[in-house]
Design a protein around this motif. Sequence first.
Motif, mmCIF file in Angstrom:
data_model
loop_
_atom_site.group_PDB
_atom_site.id
_atom_site.type_symbol
_atom_site.label_atom_id
_atom_site.label_comp_id
_atom_site.label_asym_id
_atom_site.label_seq_id
_atom_site.Cartn_x
_atom_site.Cartn_y
_atom_site.Cartn_z
ATOM 1 N N ALA A 199 74.651 20.787 -76.154
ATOM 2 C CA ALA A 199 75.150 19.408 -76.220
ATOM 3 C C ALA A 199 74.367 18.502 -75.272
ATOM 4 C CB ALA A 199 76.637 19.371 -75.863
ATOM 5 N N GLY A 200 73.856 19.080 -74.176
ATOM 6 C CA GLY A 200 73.134 18.269 -73.205
ATOM 7 C C GLY A 200 71.647 18.173 -73.456
ATOM 8 N N VAL A 201 71.008 19.281 -73.822
ATOM 9 C CA VAL A 201 69.539 19.295 -73.921
ATOM 10 C C VAL A 201 69.030 19.677 -75.305
ATOM 11 C CG1 VAL A 201 69.313 19.818 -71.463
ATOM 12 C CG2 VAL A 201 69.390 21.705 -73.103
ATOM 13 N N GLY A 202 69.915 20.008 -76.243
ATOM 14 C CA GLY A 202 69.491 20.408 -77.585
ATOM 15 C C GLY A 202 69.439 21.911 -77.750
ATOM 16 N N THR A 203 69.490 22.356 -78.989
ATOM 17 C CA THR A 203 69.569 23.794 -79.264
ATOM 18 C C THR A 203 68.292 24.535 -78.894
ATOM 19 O OG1 THR A 203 68.918 23.335 -81.561
ATOM 20 C CG2 THR A 203 71.284 23.540 -81.109
ATOM 21 N N ALA A 204 67.133 23.945 -79.182
ATOM 22 C CA ALA A 204 65.867 24.632 -78.891
ATOM 23 C C ALA A 204 65.719 24.882 -77.395
ATOM 24 C CB ALA A 204 64.693 23.828 -79.415
ATOM 25 N N ALA A 205 65.997 23.864 -76.595
ATOM 26 C CA ALA A 205 65.878 24.019 -75.141
ATOM 27 C C ALA A 205 66.925 24.977 -74.599
ATOM 28 C CB ALA A 205 66.008 22.652 -74.463
ATOM 29 N N ALA A 206 68.143 24.939 -75.162
ATOM 30 C CA ALA A 206 69.201 25.838 -74.698
ATOM 31 C C ALA A 206 68.828 27.290 -74.961
ATOM 32 C CB ALA A 206 70.522 25.492 -75.387
ATOM 33 N N ALA A 207 68.336 27.595 -76.161
ATOM 34 C CA ALA A 207 67.970 28.971 -76.501
ATOM 35 C C ALA A 207 66.752 29.432 -75.704
ATOM 36 C CB ALA A 207 67.700 29.091 -78.002
ATOM 37 N N THR A 208 65.701 28.607 -75.680
ATOM 38 C CA THR A 208 64.478 28.997 -74.975
ATOM 39 C C THR A 208 64.722 29.124 -73.482
ATOM 40 O OG1 THR A 208 63.145 27.867 -76.646
ATOM 41 C CG2 THR A 208 62.081 28.377 -74.548
ATOM 42 N N GLY A 209 65.439 28.148 -72.928
ATOM 43 C CA GLY A 209 65.758 28.217 -71.502
ATOM 44 C C GLY A 209 66.602 29.427 -71.166
#
Length: 429
Positions: free
Chosen positions: A384-394
């Motif tokens: 919700a804060g940074v997007g799905t791609a960034a959440a998964a990769t991070g």
Amino acid sequence: MGGRSGARRVLGSLVVDRRPLRIPAFRRLWISSVVTAIGSQLTAVAVPKQVFDLTGSSGYVGLTGAVALVPLLVFGLWGGAIADTVDRRRLLLVSNIGIAGTAALLWAQAFLAVDSVWVVLALLGVNQAFFAINMPTRNAVVARLVPEHLLPSAAALTGTMMTFGAVFGPLAAGALLPVVGLSTLYLVDTAALVVVLWAVWRLPALPPTSGLVRRAGLRDVVDGFRYMATQKVLLASFVVDIVAMVAGMPRALFPEMAERTFGDPPGGGLALGWLFAAIPLGAMLIGLMSGWVSRVRRQGAAVVVAICVWGLAVAGFGLANSLWLAVVFLAIGGAADMVSAIYRMAILQSAATDEMRGRTQGAFTVVVAGGPRVADLTHGWAAAGVGTAAAATGGGVLVIVLVVLAVLLLPAFWRYRAPTAEERPAPTA
């Protein structure tokens, strides 16, 4: 002839090691796992489907997760303590009867059209309480039935069947629902559990090795935590698993990514199904090719490497713009997670004393059940804060960083080796 024998040796080193199945007691226990692998998945699909049919609300469907989690947390720990103080065969019988009884009641309320969501949720809670007692007991039994050098192979056999159920159980449920109706799914699970009761009945008596049968209480649970806190290898096995699941399990992102990244229609489609199936599919494939696992002695290092591969795979999934590339990354992650699970289970069964084995397995049940649910929360907030791609990769990168840090703080885990033949005590049934 030499070429054929060489090919057979190569094949034997890849195909899942079946030697534990030559032990009659373990074979009966494994057969019961095979039966429940499919049957339990039918109920796992039927409960949320019935709740949605009764309420039309995804909020109530989400409530089923909380209703299932609380008994798993409470009774997973208490059930492990009970398993260390009573005959484990008898406890398996009682808990399996409880699971079968609640499955039968779920069938009855659906067949009689009681149409009460609270009845369904209450029965689910009771069912999961018995399940939480059953799982650590079942896992603690294995080390009493199987020689220590075959524990990784036994874990691979059991894990392969569990992932088989996770892949094909929901598919079977989806195919059966329009043909036989929802109540029949509960009935099939009930019938499968009756078969399980027969298999458990045939097990040998498994009283505490001390010979002292007594009632378990809160003090036993606390003693279990104290014991695990002093055993750095056991403690590290829990820490790295929590890291892998909480930081790296991306399943909460699947619905949004299926629609917005991979082009599913708003009501759901092919991408969503593949994303949910990919991790257990990878785990099942590595389980079928796990003939080599019993030859790895550096089991701690194997867990660390496998979890790092899991982190890399999740990071790759977050960066993937193609559905099939995403599925490949998730399948690689599932394979790595299966390798980690095989050796973590073997470490728990061999490094813990039999007097504490039920409690360590209870903690293992809580971590396995609770970690992914915490991940659902953290990944949902992060996306919700940074997007799905960034959440998964991070999350995938964070797994690697935290696992390396955990190994630096608890180096005994990296150095852990499976006991040699001279160090292994004979199993006592």
